[in-house]
Scaffold this motif. Structure first.
Motif, PDB file in Angstrom:
ATOM      1  N   PHE A 114       0.826  -1.203   0.000  1.00  0.00           N
ATOM      2  CA  PHE A 114       0.000   0.000   0.000  1.00  0.00           C
ATOM      3  C   PHE A 114       0.862   1.254   0.000  1.00  0.00           C
ATOM      4  CE2 PHE A 114      -2.549  -3.321   2.021  1.00  0.00           C
ATOM      5  CZ  PHE A 114      -3.688  -3.282   1.231  1.00  0.00           C
ATOM      6  N   LEU A 115       0.310   2.322  -0.559  1.00  0.00           N
ATOM      7  CA  LEU A 115       0.969   3.617  -0.572  1.00  0.00           C
ATOM      8  C   LEU A 115       0.963   4.244   0.819  1.00  0.00           C
ATOM      9  CD1 LEU A 115      -0.734   5.157  -3.751  1.00  0.00           C
ATOM     10  CD2 LEU A 115       1.510   4.040  -3.649  1.00  0.00           C
ATOM     11  N   ASP A 168       0.426   7.685   3.152  1.00  0.00           N
ATOM     12  CA  ASP A 168      -0.599   8.723   3.052  1.00  0.00           C
ATOM     13  C   ASP A 168      -0.179   9.808   2.062  1.00  0.00           C
ATOM     14  OD1 ASP A 168      -2.174   7.397   4.856  1.00  0.00           O
ATOM     15  OD2 ASP A 168      -1.565   8.615   6.588  1.00  0.00           O
ATOM     16  N   PHE A 175      -0.471   8.443  -1.459  1.00  0.00           N
ATOM     17  CA  PHE A 175      -1.883   8.328  -1.849  1.00  0.00           C
ATOM     18  C   PHE A 175      -2.465   9.694  -2.172  1.00  0.00           C
ATOM     19  CE2 PHE A 175      -6.461   7.701  -0.514  1.00  0.00           C
ATOM     20  CZ  PHE A 175      -6.810   7.031  -1.683  1.00  0.00           C
ATOM     21  N   GLN A 201      -4.337  10.686  -5.594  1.00  0.00           N
ATOM     22  CA  GLN A 201      -5.649  11.323  -5.629  1.00  0.00           C
ATOM     23  C   GLN A 201      -5.618  12.611  -6.439  1.00  0.00           C
ATOM     24  OE1 GLN A 201      -6.291  11.369  -1.280  1.00  0.00           O
ATOM     25  NE2 GLN A 201      -8.207  10.264  -1.666  1.00  0.00           N
ATOM     26  N   SER A 213      -7.151   4.114  -5.378  1.00  0.00           N
ATOM     27  CA  SER A 213      -6.907   3.067  -4.391  1.00  0.00           C
ATOM     28  C   SER A 213      -5.502   3.229  -3.825  1.00  0.00           C
ATOM     29  CB  SER A 213      -7.043   1.694  -5.056  1.00  0.00           C
ATOM     30  OG  SER A 213      -6.495   0.661  -4.248  1.00  0.00           O
ATOM     31  N   LYS A 214      -5.290   2.735  -2.609  1.00  0.00           N
ATOM     32  CA  LYS A 214      -3.976   2.838  -1.971  1.00  0.00           C
ATOM     33  C   LYS A 214      -3.051   1.681  -2.343  1.00  0.00           C
ATOM     34  CE  LYS A 214      -3.253   4.709   1.989  1.00  0.00           C
ATOM     35  NZ  LYS A 214      -3.160   5.068   3.412  1.00  0.00           N
ATOM     36  N   THR A 251      -0.370  -0.613  -4.187  1.00  0.00           N
ATOM     37  CA  THR A 251       0.775  -0.348  -5.054  1.00  0.00           C
ATOM     38  C   THR A 251       0.735  -1.238  -6.298  1.00  0.00           C
ATOM     39  OG1 THR A 251       2.087  -1.935  -3.769  1.00  0.00           O
ATOM     40  CG2 THR A 251       2.281   0.414  -3.185  1.00  0.00           C
TER      41      THR A 251
END
Length: 325
Positions: A61-62, A64, A67, A71, A115-116, A118
């Motif tokens: 996952f990325l 914050d 992300f 976004q 989505s977070k 990777t």
């Protein structure tokens, strides 16, 4: 006496299902199975590459900050997709490419969420599809047609059979159909006692999956979407699929493709994982995952593919023109 015992056992099973539903928090069907029904969208996962970039290592996952950047990029893309354009004056230097003014126009695309993740591949830990076996090229998304780099020369595209099943409006295949691409990133799940049906919005094909201990059909019977058998492991629907046709290819796979899919509902949506195994294509199995968001409006418009499939007619007519030169 025997009937009374059976009735008592049946009542106990129903009560056990109710207790399980209350303890897990997962909605239940009237017959006590986890309720996965509804329309679910994987639109946010369209922002995620299938394989992971080396910079993320084993991170799924990325952060914050990462992300927030994704976004921002997504918002910019959405604004661009929603902008007005004139098809007669639009930039056509990239004509035919997804997101150009001609195929399809940008406002058709579903690129407004992020989505977070990777990567969609989560195993191996580096998020990369394993190497192919000796003598096989790296798996591609489609084995035939323009998606595989076919050209209008040398007698290519002699007929519809030279195009992919997707281009022919037959199916995107399993598990490809659940992964988002371009638009129509929705599925709809309907359940009944002993059966689950999954409809994919794009192409609009439906898989009917028996639930229980029945064995797969014989190896001589093969289909575009294989032969699926499901069972429950707690709140997770596990679907085992074999018996794929040699006309089906998922990222370079063949008849020996074997899938294990898992569907589980939680507070974040519908969690989906698929483990892909084909000993004649990859040196080891690998797993990809998605989170699908529940859609409050369960309606799903029909994807009228055959009715407007101008691309296949144009591809074949252009090939005939090339042959005549």
């Amino acid at each position: 006496m025997r009937n009374a015992i059976m009735a008592s056992l049946g009542f106990a099973a129903v009560m056990a299902s109710i207790v399980s539903a209350q303890s897990s928090g997962t909605p239940r069907t009237p017959w006590g199975e986890p309720d996965l029904q509804g329309t679910w969208s994987s639109e946010a996962e369209l922002s995620v590459p299938f394989e992971r970039a080396a910079q993320y290592g084993d991170r799924k996952f990325l952060t914050d900050a990462e992300f927030a950047q994704r976004q921002k990029q997504t918002a910019t893309q959405l604004q661009s997709d929603s902008s007005e354009f004139d098809v007669f004056t639009a930039d056509t230097r990239n004509a035919g490419a997804v997101g150009s003014a001609t195929s399809p126009p940008p406002h058709w695309l579903e690129r407004g969420k992020a989505s977070k993740r990777t990567s969609l591949v989560i195993d191996p830990p580096d998020g990369r599809i394993p190497a192919t076996v000796q003598g096989r090229g790296r798996g591609r998304g489609l084995a035939l047609g323009t998606f595989a780099g076919g050209q209008f020369s040398g007698g290519s595209f002699a007929g519809p059979q030279d195009l992919s099943l997707w281009e022919r409006c037959i199916t995107r295949g399993v598990p490809a159909a659940i992964f988002p691409t371009v638009y129509n990133a929705n599925i709809r799940i309907v359940q009944g006692p002993g059966v689950v049906a999954i409809t994919y919005e794009m192409i609009h094909d439906t898989r009917v999956i028996p639930i229980g201990a029945a064995a797969h059909v014989g190896s001589a019977i093969r289909g575009y979407e294989g032969d699926s058998r499901g069972h429950w492991e707690g709140d997770t629907l596990v679907v085992d699929t074999t018996n794929f046709s040699d006309k089906t290819s998922y990222r370079g796979s063949g008849e020996t493709l074997h899938l294990i899919e898992r569907f589980r509902r939680d507070r974040d949506g519908l969690q989906y994982e698929v483990t892909v195994d084909d000993p004649k294509t990859w040196v080891k199995s690998w797993t990809a995952a998605l989170t699908l968001e529940h859609q409050p409006d369960d309606s799903l418009f029909e994807y009228g593919c055959h009715e407007g499939n101008n691309s296949m007619r144009n591809i074949l007519s252009a090939a005939r023109k090339a042959d005549a030169k």
